[in-house]
Scaffold this motif. Sequence first.
Motif, PDB file in Angstrom:
ATOM      1  N   ASP B 153      -1.452   0.484  91.493  1.00 34.80           N
ATOM      2  CA  ASP B 153      -0.355  -0.323  92.017  1.00 34.80           C
ATOM      3  C   ASP B 153       0.492   0.452  93.023  1.00 34.80           C
ATOM      4  OD1 ASP B 153      -0.523  -2.899  90.452  1.00 34.80           O
ATOM      5  OD2 ASP B 153      -0.452  -1.485  88.797  1.00 34.80           O
ATOM      6  N   PHE B 154       0.272   1.758  93.121  1.00 35.56           N
ATOM      7  CA  PHE B 154       0.985   2.540  94.135  1.00 35.56           C
ATOM      8  C   PHE B 154       0.377   2.323  95.525  1.00 35.56           C
ATOM      9  CE2 PHE B 154       1.234   5.402  90.280  1.00 35.56           C
ATOM     10  CZ  PHE B 154       2.524   5.000  89.929  1.00 35.56           C
ATOM     11  N   GLU B 157      -1.824  -3.735  96.624  1.00 32.06           N
ATOM     12  CA  GLU B 157      -0.922  -4.826  96.266  1.00 32.06           C
ATOM     13  C   GLU B 157      -1.293  -5.304  94.844  1.00 32.06           C
ATOM     14  OE1 GLU B 157       1.241  -7.895  95.747  1.00 32.06           O
ATOM     15  OE2 GLU B 157      -0.734  -8.629  96.374  1.00 32.06           O
ATOM     16  N   PRO B 158      -0.302  -5.372  93.915  1.00 31.56           N
ATOM     17  CA  PRO B 158      -0.610  -5.651  92.507  1.00 31.56           C
ATOM     18  C   PRO B 158      -1.453  -6.903  92.246  1.00 31.56           C
ATOM     19  CG  PRO B 158       1.634  -4.853  92.673  1.00 31.56           C
ATOM     20  CD  PRO B 158       1.126  -4.988  94.085  1.00 31.56           C
ATOM     21  N   SER B 159      -1.286  -7.960  93.056  1.00 29.57           N
ATOM     22  CA  SER B 159      -2.105  -9.162  92.825  1.00 29.57           C
ATOM     23  C   SER B 159      -3.575  -8.885  93.109  1.00 29.57           C
ATOM     24  CB  SER B 159      -1.645 -10.311  93.723  1.00 29.57           C
ATOM     25  OG  SER B 159      -0.305 -10.586  93.516  1.00 29.57           O
ATOM     26  N   LYS B 161      -4.958  -5.906  92.964  1.00 28.42           N
ATOM     27  CA  LYS B 161      -5.402  -4.990  91.923  1.00 28.42           C
ATOM     28  C   LYS B 161      -5.833  -5.757  90.665  1.00 28.42           C
ATOM     29  CE  LYS B 161      -3.945  -1.800  88.445  1.00 28.42           C
ATOM     30  NZ  LYS B 161      -2.824  -1.604  87.540  1.00 28.42           N
ATOM     31  N   LYS B 162      -5.069  -6.783  90.303  1.00 30.02           N
ATOM     32  CA  LYS B 162      -5.390  -7.526  89.069  1.00 30.02           C
ATOM     33  C   LYS B 162      -6.773  -8.179  89.150  1.00 30.02           C
ATOM     34  CE  LYS B 162      -0.671  -8.329  87.557  1.00 30.02           C
ATOM     35  NZ  LYS B 162       0.060  -7.705  88.696  1.00 30.02           N
ATOM     36  N   LEU B 163      -7.146  -8.649  90.338  1.00 25.72           N
ATOM     37  CA  LEU B 163      -8.481  -9.248  90.477  1.00 25.72           C
ATOM     38  C   LEU B 163      -9.573  -8.187  90.311  1.00 25.72           C
ATOM     39  CD1 LEU B 163      -7.780 -11.784  93.368  1.00 25.72           C
ATOM     40  CD2 LEU B 163      -7.766 -12.173  90.892  1.00 25.72           C
ATOM     41  N   VAL B 165      -9.149  -5.472  88.408  1.00 25.55           N
ATOM     42  CA  VAL B 165      -9.139  -5.185  86.965  1.00 25.55           C
ATOM     43  C   VAL B 165     -10.089  -6.157  86.261  1.00 25.55           C
ATOM     44  CG1 VAL B 165      -7.750  -5.267  84.844  1.00 25.55           C
ATOM     45  CG2 VAL B 165      -6.786  -4.245  86.923  1.00 25.55           C
ATOM     46  N   GLN B 166      -9.972  -7.434  86.643  1.00 25.03           N
ATOM     47  CA  GLN B 166     -10.799  -8.488  86.051  1.00 25.03           C
ATOM     48  C   GLN B 166     -12.290  -8.233  86.303  1.00 25.03           C
ATOM     49  OE1 GLN B 166      -9.924 -12.420  87.736  1.00 25.03           O
ATOM     50  NE2 GLN B 166      -9.891 -13.213  85.643  1.00 25.03           N
ATOM     51  N   ALA B 226      -4.032   0.476  82.280  1.00 26.30           N
ATOM     52  CA  ALA B 226      -4.882   0.149  83.431  1.00 26.30           C
ATOM     53  C   ALA B 226      -4.254   0.621  84.740  1.00 26.30           C
ATOM     54  CB  ALA B 226      -5.141  -1.356  83.461  1.00 26.30           C
ATOM     55  N   ASP B 227      -4.159   1.946  84.915  1.00 25.30           N
ATOM     56  CA  ASP B 227      -3.514   2.505  86.113  1.00 25.30           C
ATOM     57  C   ASP B 227      -4.354   2.342  87.370  1.00 25.30           C
ATOM     58  OD1 ASP B 227      -1.330   3.492  84.714  1.00 25.30           O
ATOM     59  OD2 ASP B 227      -2.233   5.464  84.388  1.00 25.30           O
ATOM     60  N   GLU B 310       4.444   0.468  96.772  1.00 27.03           N
ATOM     61  CA  GLU B 310       5.447   0.241  95.730  1.00 27.03           C
ATOM     62  C   GLU B 310       6.838   0.481  96.314  1.00 27.03           C
ATOM     63  OE1 GLU B 310       5.735  -0.728  92.288  1.00 27.03           O
ATOM     64  OE2 GLU B 310       7.753  -0.559  93.124  1.00 27.03           O
ATOM     65  N   VAL B 311       7.696  -0.544  96.173  1.00 25.03           N
ATOM     66  CA  VAL B 311       9.046  -0.457  96.753  1.00 25.03           C
ATOM     67  C   VAL B 311       9.825   0.738  96.199  1.00 25.03           C
ATOM     68  CG1 VAL B 311      11.119  -1.789  97.283  1.00 25.03           C
ATOM     69  CG2 VAL B 311       8.992  -2.968  96.767  1.00 25.03           C
ATOM     70  N   TYR B 312       9.546   1.121  94.954  1.00 27.33           N
ATOM     71  CA  TYR B 312      10.268   2.232  94.324  1.00 27.33           C
ATOM     72  C   TYR B 312       9.729   3.611  94.730  1.00 27.33           C
ATOM     73  CZ  TYR B 312      12.740  -0.960  91.160  1.00 27.33           C
ATOM     74  OH  TYR B 312      13.544  -1.928  90.632  1.00 27.33           O
TER      75      TYR B 312
END
Lengths: 397, 397
Positions: B153-154, B157-159, B161-163, B165-166, B226-227, B310-312
């Motif tokens: 996620d660093f 884009e997290p969305s 990444k999730k695909l 992961v799947q 799940a990094d 990542e915004v942070y």
Amino acid sequence: MAISQHSIYEPLTESTAVALAIRLRLFKEGQVLHCEEIGDGNLNLVFHITAQGKQKGIIIKQALPYAKVVGESWPLSLKRATIESNALLFAAEYVPTLVPKVFYTDETLAITVMEDLSHLQIARAGLIEGKTFPLLSEHIGTYLAKTLFYTSDFGLEPSKKKLLVQKFINPDLCKITEDLVFTDPFFDIDTNSFEPELQKDVEEIWADQPLKFEVAKLKQKFLTQADALLHGDLHTGSIFASETETKVIDPEFAFFGPLGFDIGQFIANLLLNAVSRAEQDREPLFTHIENTWDVFTTAFTELWINEGVEVYRNVDGYLEYALQQAFEDAIGFAGCEVIRRTIGLAHVADLDGIDDLERIIQAKQHALRLGKELIRNRKTIDSLENLRSYVSTTETP
Amino acid sequence: MAISQHSIYEPLTESTAVALAIRLRLFKEGQVLHCEEIGDGNLNLVFHITAQGKQKGIIIKQALPYAKVVGESWPLSLKRATIESNALLFAAEYVPTLVPKVFYTDETLAITVMEDLSHLQIARAGLIEGKTFPLLSEHIGTYLAKTLFYTSDFGLEPSKKKLLVQKFINPDLCKITEDLVFTDPFFDIDTNSFEPELQKDVEEIWADQPLKFEVAKLKQKFLTQADALLHGDLHTGSIFASETETKVIDPEFAFFGPLGFDIGQFIANLLLNAVSRAEQDREPLFTHIENTWDVFTTAFTELWINEGVEVYRNVDGYLEYALQQAFEDAIGFAGCEVIRRTIGLAHVADLDGIDDLERIIQAKQHALRLGKELIRNRKTIDSLENLRSYVSTTETP
């Protein structure tokens, strides 16, 4: 129940909703049906269909392919309806009395037909009116223990769990939480919404690097830690309640996330209600928070001992460690939720509904101070007594 | 490259493997082809096809629907071939020079046709012979930084990444690691395999509750965190090397797991080689470990700063925290790997191949002491210097 793949998506109207109810034979032949769309039209259509002279009818919920927020349309996957119905069906295996019954689902139409719960009241609305819902925390503590345990690697064979993780991948809805709970309120982003009187308090948050570092860690857990199948949006507006019943609804945000998240969201929304009240009227909320955690840990411990599948479950200290992690995370997530419900996009009526602007500002400033302390001190807050004292000490600056 | 769904699975023979190579036009017409099955027949068939008079040919790897272990057949999903080819193709986007080229995949036949790397040597075999592979750590540090960053996620884009992961849910192969790395060696389970001389040392591990508590925490991270997309089995037997080249092969264990896992496995296997040597011959291994971490952190830091999503990411301390977590976990995972390669089901030739039983036992006892210290002290081991000193202090009891 059947899932049809042959239909083409189109939004239902009151008359096509009634036609569906008749086709599904959910009412006796010849009954005169009444249908009303009762949703807020924001994310979903919600049709309430009743037969003349009968109290209890059915609910047909249909996802819309967009969300109306910040004045524009935000496209949203219809798959969330499938996620929601799957989550309800899954929860029904473990907590059948705590979720609405599902009668029918249609994946293409993004429809879930389910039990009518209109004899109950949304918990948030009742709490605002001063109702106590004496069984709320008993029920939610049980709901949390069972849904979380049985979908975690502690209670479900890891290979089976992984297939569920795959099924409940939920990018669109997770993104809403990633943005609106964990990101936007901590930056000067235009989805935020707060009274001009809070400008200074909000700017303090935006400039608070150590606080943002802690929120970054909590966000990372939300992004990566697939502990158990969460409800994902367990605030008091997702719960129907009465003196005797509790039903958890709307699990469209369901996905595999950290054990403490649902617990934290629920606690946060009880705290937001507490903060909206005069100090002497907060006891019922504290009692609920305390009891939720007690019921959760008692039930989770019993399941761990009697139905645990993890070989290491009997290793000294492991259960206590898992519970402590969940508690610490829950406190941190609660802090984020308290802050975002105060200055982010989606507010709560507990605070916004206070009938005096000065008191609104005081309560919101209290909420912001409390939220920050929860995030900062989540590793040292080790009891509900401790949590309660933070509510007191943050009452004034 | 195409994925055909029309074929029916059956194991290739040398002649059908050649027919496939011809059909794919991977050789010039009229060339005389030579084919040899060079796999160990345990999990996969591996055909090496060359044209007469040519050095470099192709490899056809086909997954078998079972694994031959502990004397019996263990059914294994053929999907791992798809996972492997997807992981290779994915890695090729970020580290094209560090993985074999993929020419063709067939999901139904569980086949990956790829670059012939027979001009290189398996790193483990070379290290055992005393080779140093001067670029090994430079290459693996780069491989780790890029593959991990761009799938976390660093960096993604997290969305999206999730695909992924799947797509990379991998229950069968993860179960092998969950059992053989994190569970069996710490309990009296019959997959374990060790010399009778180690009985007392092994029983000490089985009885060591505080150690098992720490392993339980590491296993939980492997199960839930799940990094990033891992190789999942990055030991020195999964790496081809020479003086100038390094290629990472066999990512059939790929899945989204904790950032520190691949790093830990690689370090552990360098440590196992170090322990197999006389003290004065260990320096090249320590240098590789140190350099792997240095190259990894330098490259990861550069990516974080220049390509982070990542915004942070600019919050003070966050990058250092992420790297510190990865290091701490890597040390713990390395400890588990060192122990399981010594007393679990799958051993390493570094230790088993020592030519004197007494020295084997001494080296294995050293490995067990070292593994335990890494697991126990992973939060305080804060430098490679520190790690090196643990190798010394555990040399004797």
